[in-house]
Design a protein around this motif. Structure first.
Motif, PDB file in Angstrom:
ATOM      1  N   THR A   1       0.819  -1.216   0.000  1.00 57.65           N
ATOM      2  CA  THR A   1       0.000   0.000   0.000  1.00 57.65           C
ATOM      3  C   THR A   1       0.853   1.267   0.000  1.00 57.65           C
ATOM      4  O   THR A   1       0.378   2.330  -0.390  1.00 57.65           O
TER       5      THR A   1
ATOM      6  N   VAL B   1      -2.157   3.409  -2.283  1.00 58.32           N
ATOM      7  CA  VAL B   1      -3.070   4.292  -1.540  1.00 58.32           C
ATOM      8  C   VAL B   1      -2.352   5.114  -0.476  1.00 58.32           C
ATOM      9  O   VAL B   1      -2.721   6.267  -0.205  1.00 58.32           O
TER      10      VAL B   1
ATOM     11  N   ALA C   1      -4.989   4.024 -10.082  1.00 55.33           N
ATOM     12  CA  ALA C   1      -4.430   4.187  -8.738  1.00 55.33           C
ATOM     13  C   ALA C   1      -4.777   5.541  -8.141  1.00 55.33           C
ATOM     14  O   ALA C   1      -5.084   5.645  -6.953  1.00 55.33           O
TER      15      ALA C   1
ATOM     16  N   SER D   1      -9.212   6.394  -8.482  1.00 56.01           N
ATOM     17  CA  SER D   1     -10.090   5.684  -7.549  1.00 56.01           C
ATOM     18  C   SER D   1     -10.046   6.307  -6.153  1.00 56.01           C
ATOM     19  O   SER D   1     -11.048   6.295  -5.427  1.00 56.01           O
TER      20      SER D   1
ATOM     21  N   TYR E   1      -9.127   0.226  -1.681  1.00 54.74           N
ATOM     22  CA  TYR E   1      -8.136   0.259  -2.750  1.00 54.74           C
ATOM     23  C   TYR E   1      -8.066  -1.101  -3.437  1.00 54.74           C
ATOM     24  O   TYR E   1      -8.447  -2.126  -2.867  1.00 54.74           O
ATOM     25  N   GLU E   2      -7.601  -1.083  -4.668  1.00 54.32           N
ATOM     26  CA  GLU E   2      -7.339  -2.304  -5.421  1.00 54.32           C
ATOM     27  C   GLU E   2      -5.908  -2.273  -5.916  1.00 54.32           C
ATOM     28  O   GLU E   2      -5.336  -1.200  -6.150  1.00 54.32           O
ATOM     29  N   GLU E   3      -5.350  -3.456  -6.074  1.00 51.13           N
ATOM     30  CA  GLU E   3      -4.009  -3.584  -6.646  1.00 51.13           C
ATOM     31  C   GLU E   3      -4.046  -4.642  -7.746  1.00 51.13           C
ATOM     32  O   GLU E   3      -4.671  -5.681  -7.577  1.00 51.13           O
TER      33      GLU E   3
ATOM     34  N   GLY F   1      -6.992  -0.200 -10.153  1.00 53.09           N
ATOM     35  CA  GLY F   1      -6.216   0.335  -9.049  1.00 53.09           C
ATOM     36  C   GLY F   1      -4.743   0.409  -9.411  1.00 53.09           C
ATOM     37  O   GLY F   1      -4.369   0.621 -10.561  1.00 53.09           O
ATOM     38  N   LYS F   2      -3.890   0.196  -8.415  1.00 49.72           N
ATOM     39  CA  LYS F   2      -2.442   0.369  -8.587  1.00 49.72           C
ATOM     40  C   LYS F   2      -1.812  -0.842  -9.263  1.00 49.72           C
ATOM     41  O   LYS F   2      -2.056  -1.977  -8.874  1.00 49.72           O
TER      42      LYS F   2
END
Length: 341
Positions: free
Chosen positions: A123, A127, A159, A162, A304-306, A329-330
């Motif tokens: 993270t 985020v 990233a 969102s 958050y998403e990765e 996301g990231k």
């Protein structure tokens, strides 16, 4: 512990248009040896980001271009595996701007220790890292959303975008996202709580669909994309609208000039403010912003998403995936597991 070699990736040639795998060179470097005050960092996670495309050009920008045949650098989370510094010991998890390589040598001043117990270490590249800070500071310092206003975000499932949308919701705004797949639209609406979302790839009339999604016009446009997407937003700007110009990924791989409709008349009619920025403009506020992001995350107010690609050999593929919109996301590359866990 000590290896003889160190896998590295350098820039083989400057991309023309969309980068491809031939623009990158895999090589074997020597295992780094630290001097007094330095440490050796084993790469665990590595960040790929759209801004890196600009650094591949030999052109003046806000950050120096990558040099040919030198190791590419970016955000890295790693583990200290050898220390000749009084500030770090073996097993510490650190973050810094390091190389696309398995092991890096760095001075203590180039690194920051992170606490792996606060949140997943990845993270701190998303985020809680540069994307989160970019979203927070760009939106709040330039966009200044007010309760009841309409905030539109392009690249909304990425990233930065969102996080922007969620922060705008926390400030009482109505949030509309623009993204490029139905999976992303569903994520924005059903996971992040956006009020509306538009798929720019499947719509037959983006401006019409955005107008429907923004019946009261647009007060803040957080722009990560530029191009035809932004052309559709500008006619909807309200009086005194604010536009934080964060990115323009639609044009990063264009050969020649990016030509489109002129924006000046829209800015004059709406008395709007457009301000380009890079997150380092607000470096003095990083601490405060990071604390607030961490608080929201701990409280469950920030999701958050990765998209994590596994394997050192897949770093270029992960980077190229940014321009295909393949990340939710990231976008990260997981290079290795920590030695100490």
């Amino acid at each position: 512990m000590k290896k003889e070699t160190n896998k590295q990736i350098s820039l083989a040639k400057r991309p023309q248009g969309l980068p491809n795998l031939e623009d990158f060179n895999f090589k074997e470097g020597v295992f780094p040896t630290p001097v007094s005050g330095e440490v050796v960092v084993k790469t665990l996670y590595l960040s790929v980001d759209p801004y890196m495309r600009g650094r591949m050009q030999d052109a003046k920008s806000y950050v120096a271009p990558y040099q040919l045949n030198e190791v590419i650098t970016g955000g890295v989370i790693g583990e200290v595996v050898e220390s000749r510094s009084t500030e770090f010991q073996e097993g510490d998890v650190v973050i810094g701007m390091l190389g696309w390589q398995e092991y890096s040598v760095a001075s203590a001043a180039e690194l920051r220790r992170i606490d792996p117990n606060l949140a997943p270490i990845s993270t701190h590249l998303g985020v809680l890292g540069m994307p989160g800070l970019t979203a927070y500071l760009g939106l709040l310092e330039i966009g200044k959303p007010k309760e009841g206003e309409t905030v539109v975000v392009s690249g909304a499932a990425g990233a930065v975008g969102s996080i922007v949308g969620q922060i705008a919701k926390l400030h009482g705004a109505r949030v509309v996202g623009i993204a490029g797949t139905e999976e992303k639209i569903d994520y924005l609406l059903n996971e992040l709580g956006f009020d509306a979302a538009v798929n720019y790839k499947t719509t037959t009339n983006l401006r019409h669909d955005l107008k429907d999604a923004c019946p009261n016009g647009v007060d803040v446009y957080f722009d990560n994309v530029g191009g035809e997407v932004s052309d559709a937003v500008y006619p909807l700007l309200n009086t005194f609208a604010r536009i934080p110009q964060c990115g323009a990924i639609s044009s990063y791989n264009k050969e020649g000039k990016d030509v489109g409709p002129r924006i000046q008349s829209y800015l004059i009619k709406s008395s709007a403010l457009v301000q380009g920025f890079v997150v380092s403009n607000y470096a003095s506020q990083f601490g405060e912003a990071a604390r607030q992001l961490g608080k929201w995350l701990a409280e469950g107010n920030l999701k958050y998403e990765e998209t994590i690609v596994e394997g050192f050999e897949n770093i270029p593929n992960a980077f190229l995936g940014l321009f295909e919109g393949s990340n939710l996301g990231k976008m990260l590359v997981k290079v290795a597991e920590p030695s100490h866990s």
